[in-house]
Design a protein around this motif. Structure first.
Motif, short mmCIF file in Angstrom:
data_model
loop_
_atom_site.label_atom_id
_atom_site.label_comp_id
_atom_site.label_asym_id
_atom_site.label_seq_id
_atom_site.Cartn_x
_atom_site.Cartn_y
_atom_site.Cartn_z
N ARG B 29 0.76 -1.31 0.01
CA ARG B 29 -0.02 0.02 0.08
C ARG B 29 0.78 1.07 -0.02
NH1 ARG B 29 -4.49 0.80 4.05
NH2 ARG B 29 -5.70 1.82 2.29
N ALA B 30 2.19 1.27 0.38
CA ALA B 30 3.00 2.26 0.60
C ALA B 30 3.95 2.23 -0.70
CB ALA B 30 4.04 2.13 1.91
N PRO B 95 1.84 -3.03 -6.24
CA PRO B 95 0.74 -2.32 -6.88
C PRO B 95 0.10 -3.07 -8.08
CG PRO B 95 2.67 -0.86 -6.44
CD PRO B 95 3.08 -2.33 -6.15
N ALA B 96 -1.12 -2.77 -8.49
CA ALA B 96 -1.54 -3.65 -9.53
C ALA B 96 -1.17 -3.04 -10.64
CB ALA B 96 -3.19 -3.62 -9.24
N ASP B 97 -1.08 -1.68 -10.69
CA ASP B 97 -0.86 -1.08 -11.97
C ASP B 97 -1.52 -1.50 -13.18
OD1 ASP B 97 1.09 0.63 -10.58
OD2 ASP B 97 2.86 -0.73 -11.03
N PRO B 155 -7.54 -1.07 -2.01
CA PRO B 155 -7.17 0.20 -2.74
C PRO B 155 -5.97 1.05 -2.20
CG PRO B 155 -9.02 0.60 -1.46
CD PRO B 155 -8.82 -1.01 -1.23
N ARG B 156 -5.01 1.72 -2.86
CA ARG B 156 -3.86 2.43 -2.34
C ARG B 156 -4.60 3.39 -1.29
NH1 ARG B 156 1.14 3.05 -5.76
NH2 ARG B 156 1.95 3.65 -3.85
N ARG B 161 -3.67 6.61 -6.29
CA ARG B 161 -4.98 5.98 -7.04
C ARG B 161 -4.57 4.18 -7.23
NH1 ARG B 161 -8.73 9.03 -9.29
NH2 ARG B 161 -8.34 11.36 -8.97
N GLY B 162 -5.42 3.50 -7.67
CA GLY B 162 -5.25 2.28 -7.90
C GLY B 162 -5.23 1.25 -6.72
#
Lengths: 76, 229
Positions: B29-30, B95-97, B155-156, B161-162
Protein backbone atom coordinates in the motif's frame (compact mmCIF):
# COMPACT_ATOMS: atom_id res chain seq x y z
CA UNK A 1 -24.28 11.67 -0.61
CA UNK A 2 -21.35 9.56 -1.88
CA UNK A 3 -22.08 6.18 -3.45
CA UNK A 4 -20.16 3.03 -2.46
CA UNK A 5 -19.72 1.32 -5.80
CA UNK A 6 -18.41 -2.09 -6.86
CA UNK A 7 -15.31 -1.45 -9.02
CA UNK A 8 -15.72 -2.22 -12.72
CA UNK A 9 -12.15 -2.89 -13.84
CA UNK A 10 -10.62 -5.35 -11.39
CA UNK A 11 -11.56 -8.65 -12.96
CA UNK A 12 -12.14 -9.79 -16.51
CA UNK A 13 -15.58 -10.87 -17.72
CA UNK A 14 -18.95 -10.06 -16.22
CA UNK A 15 -18.83 -12.26 -13.14
CA UNK A 16 -20.92 -11.03 -10.25
CA UNK A 17 -19.48 -10.64 -6.78
CA UNK A 18 -20.74 -11.49 -3.32
CA UNK A 19 -20.64 -9.17 -0.33
CA UNK A 20 -18.87 -11.23 2.33
CA UNK A 21 -18.62 -8.69 5.17
CA UNK A 22 -19.77 -5.29 6.34
CA UNK A 23 -17.43 -4.03 9.06
CA UNK A 24 -19.65 -1.04 9.94
CA UNK A 25 -23.33 -1.12 10.82
CA UNK A 26 -26.22 0.67 9.19
CA UNK A 27 -26.17 4.28 10.40
CA UNK A 28 -22.64 4.06 11.81
CA UNK A 29 -20.23 6.96 11.47
CA UNK A 30 -17.37 6.09 9.10
CA UNK A 31 -14.17 7.91 8.16
CA UNK A 32 -12.92 8.30 4.60
CA UNK A 33 -10.52 5.46 3.76
CA UNK A 34 -11.72 3.15 6.54
CA UNK A 35 -12.25 -0.51 5.66
CA UNK A 36 -16.03 -0.91 5.68
CA UNK A 37 -16.75 -4.03 3.60
CA UNK A 38 -15.31 -6.96 1.67
CA UNK A 39 -16.52 -8.58 -1.52
CA UNK A 40 -15.33 -11.84 -3.10
CA UNK A 41 -15.07 -13.00 -6.72
CA UNK A 42 -13.03 -15.95 -8.00
CA UNK A 43 -11.37 -16.57 -4.62
CA UNK A 44 -10.23 -12.95 -4.46
CA UNK A 45 -11.21 -10.80 -1.51
CA UNK A 46 -11.49 -7.09 -2.34
CA UNK A 47 -11.47 -4.40 0.30
CA UNK A 48 -14.15 -1.73 0.07
CA UNK A 49 -13.16 1.45 1.85
CA UNK A 50 -15.32 4.42 2.74
CA UNK A 51 -15.25 6.95 -0.12
CA UNK A 52 -16.04 9.81 2.27
CA UNK A 53 -16.59 10.53 5.95
CA UNK A 54 -20.15 10.48 7.22
CA UNK A 55 -22.98 8.14 8.09
CA UNK A 56 -23.18 4.72 6.39
CA UNK A 57 -26.37 3.58 4.67
CA UNK A 58 -26.21 -0.07 3.56
CA UNK A 59 -28.20 -0.91 0.40
CA UNK A 60 -27.18 -4.59 0.04
CA UNK A 61 -26.55 -6.89 2.99
CA UNK A 62 -23.95 -9.63 3.47
CA UNK A 63 -24.35 -12.55 1.02
CA UNK A 64 -26.00 -10.32 -1.59
CA UNK A 65 -24.76 -11.04 -5.13
CA UNK A 66 -24.20 -7.87 -7.12
CA UNK A 67 -22.80 -6.84 -10.50
CA UNK A 68 -19.83 -4.70 -11.39
CA UNK A 69 -20.74 -1.06 -10.93
CA UNK A 70 -23.54 -1.78 -8.46
CA UNK A 71 -24.07 0.74 -5.67
CA UNK A 72 -24.04 -1.24 -2.43
CA UNK A 73 -24.24 1.64 0.00
CA UNK A 74 -23.98 5.37 0.54
CA UNK A 75 -22.18 7.71 2.87
CA UNK A 76 -24.21 10.81 3.72
CA UNK B 1 11.90 -2.35 -5.69
CA UNK B 2 11.22 -6.03 -5.25
CA UNK B 3 11.78 -7.28 -1.71
CA UNK B 4 12.25 -11.02 -2.20
CA UNK B 5 12.81 -13.43 0.64
CA UNK B 6 14.58 -16.03 -1.49
CA UNK B 7 15.06 -18.61 1.24
CA UNK B 8 12.18 -20.68 2.50
CA UNK B 9 11.06 -18.99 5.69
CA UNK B 10 9.77 -21.20 8.49
CA UNK B 11 7.04 -20.03 10.84
CA UNK B 12 5.98 -21.84 13.98
CA UNK B 13 2.34 -21.56 12.94
CA UNK B 14 0.29 -20.75 9.85
CA UNK B 15 -1.07 -17.72 11.72
CA UNK B 16 2.44 -16.23 11.77
CA UNK B 17 2.85 -16.80 8.04
CA UNK B 18 -0.50 -15.15 7.39
CA UNK B 19 0.58 -12.18 9.52
CA UNK B 20 3.76 -11.86 7.45
CA UNK B 21 1.66 -11.80 4.29
CA UNK B 22 -0.53 -9.07 5.78
CA UNK B 23 2.66 -7.09 6.44
CA UNK B 24 3.72 -7.45 2.82
CA UNK B 25 0.32 -6.22 1.64
CA UNK B 26 0.59 -3.25 3.98
CA UNK B 27 4.03 -2.46 2.52
CA UNK B 28 2.52 -2.70 -0.95
CA UNK B 29 0.00 0.00 0.00
CA UNK B 30 3.06 2.23 0.48
CA UNK B 31 4.34 1.28 -2.98
CA UNK B 32 6.57 -1.72 -2.27
CA UNK B 33 6.68 -5.04 -4.09
CA UNK B 34 7.51 -8.24 -2.32
CA UNK B 35 7.67 -12.01 -2.43
CA UNK B 36 7.71 -14.52 0.38
CA UNK B 37 8.18 -18.28 0.33
CA UNK B 38 7.14 -19.88 3.60
CA UNK B 39 6.06 -22.98 5.44
CA UNK B 40 4.41 -23.52 8.81
CA UNK B 41 5.98 -25.96 11.26
CA UNK B 42 2.63 -27.12 12.67
CA UNK B 43 -0.46 -28.39 10.81
CA UNK B 44 -3.46 -26.09 10.54
CA UNK B 45 -6.47 -25.32 8.38
CA UNK B 46 -7.00 -21.79 7.06
CA UNK B 47 -10.03 -20.16 5.43
CA UNK B 48 -11.36 -16.68 4.60
CA UNK B 49 -12.59 -14.61 7.53
CA UNK B 50 -16.19 -14.87 6.30
CA UNK B 51 -16.14 -18.48 7.53
CA UNK B 52 -16.49 -17.11 11.06
CA UNK B 53 -20.12 -16.26 10.23
CA UNK B 54 -21.05 -19.86 9.36
CA UNK B 55 -23.44 -21.55 11.80
CA UNK B 56 -21.47 -23.75 14.19
CA UNK B 57 -18.13 -22.17 13.31
CA UNK B 58 -16.89 -21.81 16.91
CA UNK B 59 -17.71 -25.41 17.80
CA UNK B 60 -16.30 -26.79 14.52
CA UNK B 61 -13.16 -24.75 14.92
CA UNK B 62 -12.63 -26.13 18.44
CA UNK B 63 -13.24 -29.69 17.24
CA UNK B 64 -10.74 -29.26 14.41
CA UNK B 65 -8.15 -28.00 16.89
CA UNK B 66 -8.83 -30.99 19.11
CA UNK B 67 -8.09 -33.25 16.13
CA UNK B 68 -4.71 -31.52 15.73
CA UNK B 69 -5.76 -29.08 13.02
CA UNK B 70 -6.27 -25.62 14.57
CA UNK B 71 -8.27 -23.27 12.37
CA UNK B 72 -7.03 -19.83 11.33
CA UNK B 73 -8.72 -17.09 9.34
CA UNK B 74 -6.87 -15.58 6.39
CA UNK B 75 -7.33 -12.39 4.35
CA UNK B 76 -7.63 -14.03 0.92
CA UNK B 77 -10.75 -15.60 -0.60
CA UNK B 78 -11.69 -19.18 -1.40
CA UNK B 79 -12.26 -22.15 0.88
CA UNK B 80 -10.51 -24.27 3.48
CA UNK B 81 -6.83 -24.94 2.78
CA UNK B 82 -4.33 -27.10 4.70
CA UNK B 83 -1.07 -25.72 6.05
CA UNK B 84 1.89 -27.28 7.79
CA UNK B 85 5.07 -29.27 7.14
CA UNK B 86 5.44 -30.12 3.46
CA UNK B 87 3.10 -27.38 2.22
CA UNK B 88 5.03 -24.48 0.68
CA UNK B 89 3.40 -21.06 0.31
CA UNK B 90 4.28 -18.38 -2.20
CA UNK B 91 3.01 -14.83 -1.65
CA UNK B 92 3.51 -12.01 -4.15
CA UNK B 93 2.51 -8.44 -3.42
CA UNK B 94 2.71 -5.09 -5.19
CA UNK B 95 0.81 -2.28 -6.85
CA UNK B 96 -1.61 -3.65 -9.44
CA UNK B 97 -0.70 -0.93 -11.96
CA UNK B 98 -3.60 -1.78 -14.24
CA UNK B 99 -3.43 -5.54 -13.77
CA UNK B 100 -6.65 -7.49 -13.42
CA UNK B 101 -7.14 -10.25 -10.88
CA UNK B 102 -6.93 -12.77 -13.71
CA UNK B 103 -3.59 -11.34 -14.85
CA UNK B 104 -2.24 -11.58 -11.31
CA UNK B 105 -3.37 -15.22 -11.10
CA UNK B 106 -1.74 -15.87 -14.46
CA UNK B 107 1.54 -14.33 -13.28
CA UNK B 108 1.49 -16.34 -10.05
CA UNK B 109 0.76 -19.60 -11.87
CA UNK B 110 3.46 -18.87 -14.46
CA UNK B 111 6.07 -18.53 -11.70
CA UNK B 112 5.00 -21.76 -10.01
CA UNK B 113 4.85 -23.62 -13.33
CA UNK B 114 8.36 -22.42 -14.18
CA UNK B 115 9.60 -23.64 -10.81
CA UNK B 116 7.90 -27.01 -11.28
CA UNK B 117 9.52 -27.38 -14.71
CA UNK B 118 12.88 -27.12 -12.96
CA UNK B 119 11.83 -30.16 -10.97
CA UNK B 120 10.68 -32.02 -14.09
CA UNK B 121 6.97 -31.43 -13.51
CA UNK B 122 4.52 -30.16 -16.14
CA UNK B 123 1.49 -28.28 -14.83
CA UNK B 124 -1.38 -26.17 -16.09
CA UNK B 125 -4.01 -23.95 -14.45
CA UNK B 126 -7.62 -25.04 -14.26
CA UNK B 127 -10.57 -25.95 -12.05
CA UNK B 128 -10.96 -29.40 -10.52
CA UNK B 129 -14.25 -30.33 -8.86
CA UNK B 130 -13.63 -32.21 -5.64
CA UNK B 131 -10.28 -30.60 -4.90
CA UNK B 132 -9.86 -28.54 -1.74
CA UNK B 133 -10.51 -24.80 -2.15
CA UNK B 134 -11.32 -25.30 -5.84
CA UNK B 135 -11.10 -22.44 -8.35
CA UNK B 136 -10.28 -21.55 -11.94
CA UNK B 137 -6.63 -20.97 -11.03
CA UNK B 138 -5.60 -24.21 -9.38
CA UNK B 139 -2.42 -25.67 -10.76
CA UNK B 140 -2.99 -29.21 -11.98
CA UNK B 141 -0.52 -31.95 -12.76
CA UNK B 142 -1.89 -34.89 -14.76
CA UNK B 143 -5.42 -33.84 -13.81
CA UNK B 144 -4.64 -33.68 -10.10
CA UNK B 145 -4.34 -30.55 -7.98
CA UNK B 146 -0.83 -29.66 -6.89
CA UNK B 147 -1.41 -26.03 -5.86
CA UNK B 148 -4.26 -23.72 -4.93
CA UNK B 149 -4.33 -19.96 -5.30
CA UNK B 150 -6.23 -17.01 -3.86
CA UNK B 151 -5.87 -13.23 -3.63
CA UNK B 152 -6.66 -10.09 -1.68
CA UNK B 153 -6.86 -6.64 -3.23
CA UNK B 154 -6.90 -3.32 -1.40
CA UNK B 155 -7.12 0.25 -2.67
CA UNK B 156 -4.00 2.35 -2.17
CA UNK B 157 -4.43 5.08 0.43
CA UNK B 158 -5.10 8.63 -0.72
CA UNK B 159 -3.61 10.54 -2.49
CA UNK B 160 -2.48 7.47 -4.46
CA UNK B 161 -4.78 5.87 -6.99
CA UNK B 162 -5.18 2.26 -7.94
CA UNK B 163 -4.98 -1.00 -6.04
CA UNK B 164 -2.44 -3.32 -4.49
CA UNK B 165 -2.64 -7.09 -4.53
CA UNK B 166 -1.59 -10.11 -2.53
CA UNK B 167 -1.50 -13.23 -4.69
CA UNK B 168 -1.01 -16.42 -2.70
CA UNK B 169 -0.44 -20.06 -3.54
CA UNK B 170 -0.31 -23.12 -1.30
CA UNK B 171 1.72 -25.82 -3.02
CA UNK B 172 1.61 -29.48 -2.00
CA UNK B 173 5.32 -30.20 -1.78
CA UNK B 174 6.09 -33.22 0.33
CA UNK B 175 3.06 -34.02 2.42
CA UNK B 176 1.06 -37.23 2.94
CA UNK B 177 -2.28 -36.27 1.39
CA UNK B 178 -4.70 -38.36 3.43
CA UNK B 179 -4.40 -36.55 6.76
CA UNK B 180 -4.92 -32.93 5.62
CA UNK B 181 -7.77 -33.89 3.29
CA UNK B 182 -9.44 -35.88 6.06
CA UNK B 183 -9.09 -32.85 8.34
CA UNK B 184 -10.73 -30.62 5.72
CA UNK B 185 -13.53 -33.13 5.14
CA UNK B 186 -14.24 -33.45 8.86
CA UNK B 187 -14.51 -29.67 9.17
CA UNK B 188 -16.66 -29.47 6.03
CA UNK B 189 -19.03 -32.09 7.42
CA UNK B 190 -19.47 -30.11 10.62
CA UNK B 191 -20.10 -26.92 8.64
CA UNK B 192 -22.46 -28.65 6.16
CA UNK B 193 -20.10 -28.04 3.24
CA UNK B 194 -19.32 -30.59 0.47
CA UNK B 195 -16.42 -32.93 1.14
CA UNK B 196 -13.44 -33.26 -1.20
CA UNK B 197 -12.74 -36.19 -3.51
CA UNK B 198 -9.83 -37.13 -1.25
CA UNK B 199 -6.22 -37.92 -2.20
CA UNK B 200 -7.15 -39.24 -5.68
CA UNK B 201 -7.83 -35.65 -6.83
CA UNK B 202 -4.54 -34.30 -5.51
CA UNK B 203 -0.83 -34.85 -5.93
CA UNK B 204 2.45 -33.51 -4.55
CA UNK B 205 5.80 -32.33 -5.82
CA UNK B 206 7.40 -35.30 -4.10
CA UNK B 207 5.19 -37.72 -6.04
CA UNK B 208 5.69 -36.02 -9.40
CA UNK B 209 9.28 -34.80 -9.49
CA UNK B 210 11.88 -36.41 -11.72
CA UNK B 211 14.60 -38.37 -10.01
CA UNK B 212 17.94 -36.57 -10.01
CA UNK B 213 16.53 -33.03 -9.88
CA UNK B 214 18.36 -31.73 -6.85
CA UNK B 215 16.72 -28.39 -6.19
CA UNK B 216 14.11 -27.96 -3.49
CA UNK B 217 10.75 -26.42 -4.35
CA UNK B 218 11.71 -23.32 -2.37
CA UNK B 219 14.92 -22.94 -4.37
CA UNK B 220 13.08 -23.46 -7.65
CA UNK B 221 10.47 -20.85 -6.69
CA UNK B 222 13.15 -18.34 -5.72
CA UNK B 223 14.85 -18.90 -9.08
CA UNK B 224 11.59 -18.46 -10.98
CA UNK B 225 10.79 -15.23 -9.09
CA UNK B 226 14.25 -13.85 -9.79
CA UNK B 227 13.73 -14.64 -13.47
CA UNK B 228 10.65 -12.41 -13.58
CA UNK B 229 11.82 -9.57 -11.31
Amino acid sequence: MTAITIPTDLWEGDDETVITSWFASEGASVSEGALIAEIMTAKTQYEIRAPASGRLHILHDVDAVVAKGAVIGEVT
Amino acid sequence: MLDVATALRRFASAAEGIDAERGLLQAARAGGRGALIWMADRPALVAPSAFSRLPGFERSSAMSAARGWPFHLRPTGGGVTPQGPGIVNLALTGPADGLTTDAAYRGLCDIISAALVELGIASEPGPLAGSFCDGEWNLLCGGRKIAGTAQRWAPRPSPNRGWVFLAHAAILDEVPLAAPLAAIDALHCELNLPVTSGPSAHTTVALEREAGRGASLGEALAGAISGTA
